[in-house]
Design a protein around this motif. Structure first.
Motif, PDB file in Angstrom:
ATOM      1  N   ASN A  51     -84.707 -23.503 -29.619  1.00  0.00           N
ATOM      2  CA  ASN A  51     -83.281 -23.146 -29.635  1.00  0.00           C
ATOM      3  C   ASN A  51     -82.750 -22.945 -31.049  1.00  0.00           C
ATOM      4  OD1 ASN A  51     -83.322 -25.902 -30.485  1.00  0.00           O
ATOM      5  ND2 ASN A  51     -81.172 -26.095 -29.882  1.00  0.00           N
ATOM      6  N   SER A  52     -83.624 -23.063 -32.059  1.00  0.00           N
ATOM      7  CA  SER A  52     -83.147 -23.070 -33.436  1.00  0.00           C
ATOM      8  C   SER A  52     -84.288 -22.719 -34.371  1.00  0.00           C
ATOM      9  CB  SER A  52     -82.599 -24.458 -33.785  1.00  0.00           C
ATOM     10  OG  SER A  52     -82.397 -24.601 -35.179  1.00  0.00           O
ATOM     11  N   HIS A  53     -83.935 -22.366 -35.605  1.00  0.00           N
ATOM     12  CA  HIS A  53     -84.933 -22.146 -36.645  1.00  0.00           C
ATOM     13  C   HIS A  53     -85.260 -23.431 -37.398  1.00  0.00           C
ATOM     14  CE1 HIS A  53     -83.442 -18.088 -35.829  1.00  0.00           C
ATOM     15  NE2 HIS A  53     -84.544 -17.633 -36.369  1.00  0.00           N
ATOM     16  N   ILE A  54     -84.572 -24.530 -37.083  1.00  0.00           N
ATOM     17  CA  ILE A  54     -84.876 -25.845 -37.631  1.00  0.00           C
ATOM     18  C   ILE A  54     -85.571 -26.648 -36.542  1.00  0.00           C
ATOM     19  CG2 ILE A  54     -83.944 -27.988 -38.592  1.00  0.00           C
ATOM     20  CD1 ILE A  54     -83.580 -25.688 -40.476  1.00  0.00           C
ATOM     21  N   GLU A  68     -81.594 -35.176 -38.057  1.00  0.00           N
ATOM     22  CA  GLU A  68     -80.238 -35.093 -38.585  1.00  0.00           C
ATOM     23  C   GLU A  68     -79.789 -33.650 -38.807  1.00  0.00           C
ATOM     24  OE1 GLU A  68     -78.024 -37.542 -39.086  1.00  0.00           O
ATOM     25  OE2 GLU A  68     -79.487 -38.869 -38.134  1.00  0.00           O
ATOM     26  N   TYR A  69     -80.734 -32.730 -38.894  1.00  0.00           N
ATOM     27  CA  TYR A  69     -80.386 -31.365 -39.279  1.00  0.00           C
ATOM     28  C   TYR A  69     -80.605 -30.347 -38.170  1.00  0.00           C
ATOM     29  CZ  TYR A  69     -80.911 -33.975 -43.570  1.00  0.00           C
ATOM     30  OH  TYR A  69     -80.809 -34.957 -44.530  1.00  0.00           O
ATOM     31  N   HIS A  70     -81.477 -30.657 -37.227  1.00  0.00           N
ATOM     32  CA  HIS A  70     -81.667 -29.792 -36.068  1.00  0.00           C
ATOM     33  C   HIS A  70     -80.495 -29.993 -35.109  1.00  0.00           C
ATOM     34  CE1 HIS A  70     -83.508 -27.906 -32.541  1.00  0.00           C
ATOM     35  NE2 HIS A  70     -83.188 -28.995 -31.864  1.00  0.00           N
ATOM     36  N   ASN A  71     -79.836 -28.909 -34.739  1.00  0.00           N
ATOM     37  CA  ASN A  71     -78.710 -28.991 -33.812  1.00  0.00           C
ATOM     38  C   ASN A  71     -79.228 -28.866 -32.389  1.00  0.00           C
ATOM     39  OD1 ASN A  71     -76.361 -28.894 -32.395  1.00  0.00           O
ATOM     40  ND2 ASN A  71     -75.446 -27.197 -33.539  1.00  0.00           N
ATOM     41  N   ALA A  72     -79.438 -30.004 -31.748  1.00  0.00           N
ATOM     42  CA  ALA A  72     -79.998 -30.021 -30.401  1.00  0.00           C
ATOM     43  C   ALA A  72     -79.049 -29.398 -29.379  1.00  0.00           C
ATOM     44  CB  ALA A  72     -80.337 -31.449 -29.992  1.00  0.00           C
ATOM     45  N   GLU A  73     -77.756 -29.361 -29.698  1.00  0.00           N
ATOM     46  CA  GLU A  73     -76.768 -28.830 -28.765  1.00  0.00           C
ATOM     47  C   GLU A  73     -76.604 -27.315 -28.894  1.00  0.00           C
ATOM     48  OE1 GLU A  73     -75.531 -30.842 -26.512  1.00  0.00           O
ATOM     49  OE2 GLU A  73     -76.748 -32.416 -27.472  1.00  0.00           O
ATOM     50  N   GLN A  74     -77.214 -26.737 -29.905  1.00  0.00           N
ATOM     51  CA  GLN A  74     -77.053 -25.299 -30.101  1.00  0.00           C
ATOM     52  C   GLN A  74     -77.716 -24.523 -28.963  1.00  0.00           C
ATOM     53  OE1 GLN A  74     -77.334 -23.003 -33.988  1.00  0.00           O
ATOM     54  NE2 GLN A  74     -79.403 -22.770 -33.187  1.00  0.00           N
ATOM     55  N   GLU A 120     -76.582 -21.641 -36.695  1.00  0.00           N
ATOM     56  CA  GLU A 120     -75.724 -20.835 -35.832  1.00  0.00           C
ATOM     57  C   GLU A 120     -75.763 -19.367 -36.251  1.00  0.00           C
ATOM     58  OE1 GLU A 120     -71.026 -20.659 -34.356  1.00  0.00           O
ATOM     59  OE2 GLU A 120     -71.662 -22.076 -35.926  1.00  0.00           O
ATOM     60  N   TYR A 121     -75.728 -19.149 -37.560  1.00  0.00           N
ATOM     61  CA  TYR A 121     -75.765 -17.777 -38.068  1.00  0.00           C
ATOM     62  C   TYR A 121     -77.104 -17.112 -37.754  1.00  0.00           C
ATOM     63  CZ  TYR A 121     -75.546 -13.909 -41.412  1.00  0.00           C
ATOM     64  OH  TYR A 121     -75.553 -12.654 -42.001  1.00  0.00           O
TER      65      TYR A 121
END
Length: 593
Positions: A375-378, A384-390, A543-544
């Protein structure tokens, strides 16, 4: 098994019910396999087995590899992961780190950051020795800088991190006899001054050297000859929980517990590491020949119901992705040159291609649920830095087709494929690497998925590419390649400027925007030393990236480790605080099925 140990042993939980009638210790259900969304498995990192500990014993550790290990058993010189895995048992690094790979004071040394003065102060404890009884001093921390910076150095670690040490380049070039940025404060303290200091310095692998080597031994060997010296190949000396007793070149290493280990003597007396082929490791584990071993994902069905060992795992800091070529690399100026006229530079097309593929289906059908849609590039290991909710991209072919239509991608000639917004037909060349039985069907699945929403995609040259050829053509910006599938390991630093920055050669998509420049700059800014600001900076960038989708993050991957029932506990969590003194064997021999 603290921090630095976990980097390799995991480096990256099966719900099993063990019958009470099993011979040997029973398993407490700390490690559990659960089936998550769309059949994707979720694993815990920890297993705990119950039983009466024996005194000492020998831990049988399988080094799973289809080839022998190189035997370059030194942190400054090795290149192969099997060598690194062995090294970490007898000579772990200086410092510890937490679950986000952020350096902390849980390891051997205390690290004090001074961003204002671009300095780091390293303090080691007094009264500790190398395996040969020689006292450890700060000279053993300074010594690696002079090896890596030496023009005769044969390894691969002289790069930007060491060049960032003040005075290093002058020393390397022969213009200075000493490295000016190294201040030996006393026998146990070193202050290092850097040319630049951003918040990546806070991360393990982000710029602060983690190396410590016995100068009293290695310092007697010319740097050019270190790699083949006896202290690298035959009799390596460290300060870790185990010391090397014997080496069978390329095949096995026997280690024994180090009584004076700074973090407490291991309860296990001996460890035998042996190379085992991936094709036989499951049968070897079921036969009770090994206690610990990494598990191949493509054999999951053969060990999912194992009764004498438990797979534990974690999502490793690596990601598979699909990239879109959107420009070229300017070698002279050292930056990417975007080409907005390319059809792949159209954001709507990229978003449509992201919605057209079902990565959870790939995770379950090709990887037995040991992968999951990214769900993310992290990666998630940076908690702390991966946005699990994204919200990432999920399979939605209708939305894909609507995005195409709204952006002017319409099938004007009725051939089943859309033309570009200028009414011109186009075919995208897709590059993917060969390797393993699943490579071809996965590549074909992606192509068919894109064709089904009206995007004409074909495999470059009609076939998969060999690894080296693939990257040569990607790096050369081969015009035949429009879209490609690849993967990368993130290391210990979530900052991805080196992958997506305007001046990054590894920015293989050749994509750059001013907003991305600003978001990456925020991550690296002085303000980002504030934890709240830093987290938000990473969230904003994620997000970007999902909105712009220069690459589609496709799959996060599990690394699985088998733990025999006779091992009291084992934790693969990054930054684990589990100590070797807390690990016991519960029977004389590993449990067999």
């Amino acid at each position: 098994m603290k921090k630095s140990f976990k980097k390799y042993v995991s480096l990256t939980t099966l719900a099993m019910t063990f019958a009470s009638t099993l011979v040997g210790p029973t398993t407490q259900l700390v490690s559990a396999q659960e089936e998550g969304e769309d059949g994707v498995l979720e694993f815990d990192t920890l297993v705990q087995n119950e039983g009466e500990p024996i005194e000492g014993g020998t831990l049988n550790y399988a080094l799973v590899s289809d080839s022998t290990f190189s035997g370059v058993l030194n942190n400054l010189l090795y290149t192969g992961r099997p060598d690194g895995e062995i090294i970490n048992f007898f000579n772990p690094g200086l410092y510890g780190y937490d679950e986000n790979f952020t350096i902390d004071n849980s390891g051997f040394a205390d690290i004090e950051m001074d961003p204002e003065n671009s300095q780091v102060t390293i303090t080691i404890p007094e009264g500790h020795t190398w395996h040969d009884g020689e006292e450890i001093t700060i000279d053993d921390v300074i010594f690696p800088y002079y090896v890596i910076g030496n023009p005769d150095y044969t390894g691969i670690r002289y790069g930007s991190d060491f060049q960032n040490v003040a005075g290093m380049e002058e020393y390397h070039n022969g213009d200075a006899d000493e490295i000016s940025g190294l201040e030996r404060v006393d026998d146990y303290t070193l202050t290092v001054t850097y040319n630049t200091f951003n918040n990546s310095m806070l991360q393990a692998g982000g710029g602060v050297s983690n190396y410590i080597e016995p100068e009293h031994l290695l310092g007697e060997v010319p740097v050019a000859e270190l790699e083949d010296s006896e202290y690298v190949r035959k009799n390596p000396v460290g300060f870790g929980p185990f010391k090397v007793e014997s080496i069978t070149p390329g095949e096995a290493v026997t280690l024994t517990a180090f009584d004076e280990y700074y973090d407490g003597r291991p309860n296990i007396d001996e460890m035998v590491i042996e190379v085992v082929n991936p094709s036989t490791i499951v049968s070897e584990l079921k036969a009770g020949n090994y206690d610990i071993a990494s598990l191949p994902a493509d054999q999951y069905e053969t060990y999912a119901d194992a009764t004498n060992f438990t797979p534990v795992g974690f999502l490793e800091n690596a990601i598979t992705y699909i990239g879109f070529k959107q420009g070229t690399w300017d070698e002279e100026n050292g930056e990417v040159v975007p080409e907005p006229e390319r059809v792949t530079s159209n954001k709507a097309l990229r978003q449509a291609m992201a919605y057209a593929i079902d990565n959870n289906a790939i995770a379950t059908q090709f990887y037995y649920g040991l992968r999951q849609n990214a769900n993310s590039h992290i990666t998630p290991n940076f908690t702390e830095y991966h946005n699990a909710e994204q919200e990432g991209y999920t399979f939605d072919p209708e939305r894909s087709q609507q995005l195409l239509a709204d952006a002017g991608f319409v099938d004007n000639d009725g051939d089943g494929f859309v033309e570009d917004p200028n009414g011109e037909p186009f075919t995208l060349g897709f590059a993917s690497m060969s390797g393993g039985e699943t490579a071809e069907p996965i590549a074909q699945y992606y192509i068919q998925s894109w064709q089904q929403v009206g995007i004409n995609v074909e495999l470059v040259d009609g076939q998969l590419m060999e690894f080296n050829s693939f990257y040569e053509r990607i790096e050369a910006d081969d015009p035949a390649i429009d879209v490609f599938q690849a993967a990368f390991g993130v290391g210990g630093d979530p900052n991805q400027s080196g992958l997506y920055g305007r001046s990054a050669p590894f920015n293989y998509t050749r994509w750059a925007t001013e907003e991305n420049d600003e978001l990456l700059a925020a991550i690296e800014s002085e303000e980002s030393f504030d934890e709240e600001f830093r987290q938000q900076a990473f969230y904003d960038w994620q997000e970007y990236m999902i909105e712009e989708v220069p690459t589609i993050p496709t799959l996060f991957r599990y690394t699985l480790t088998a733990v025999n029932n006779r091992v009291s506990q084992w934790d693969t969590q990054i930054g684990s605080d589990l100590k070797w003194s807390d690990i016991y064997l519960l029977s004389e021999e590993p449990t067999a099925e």
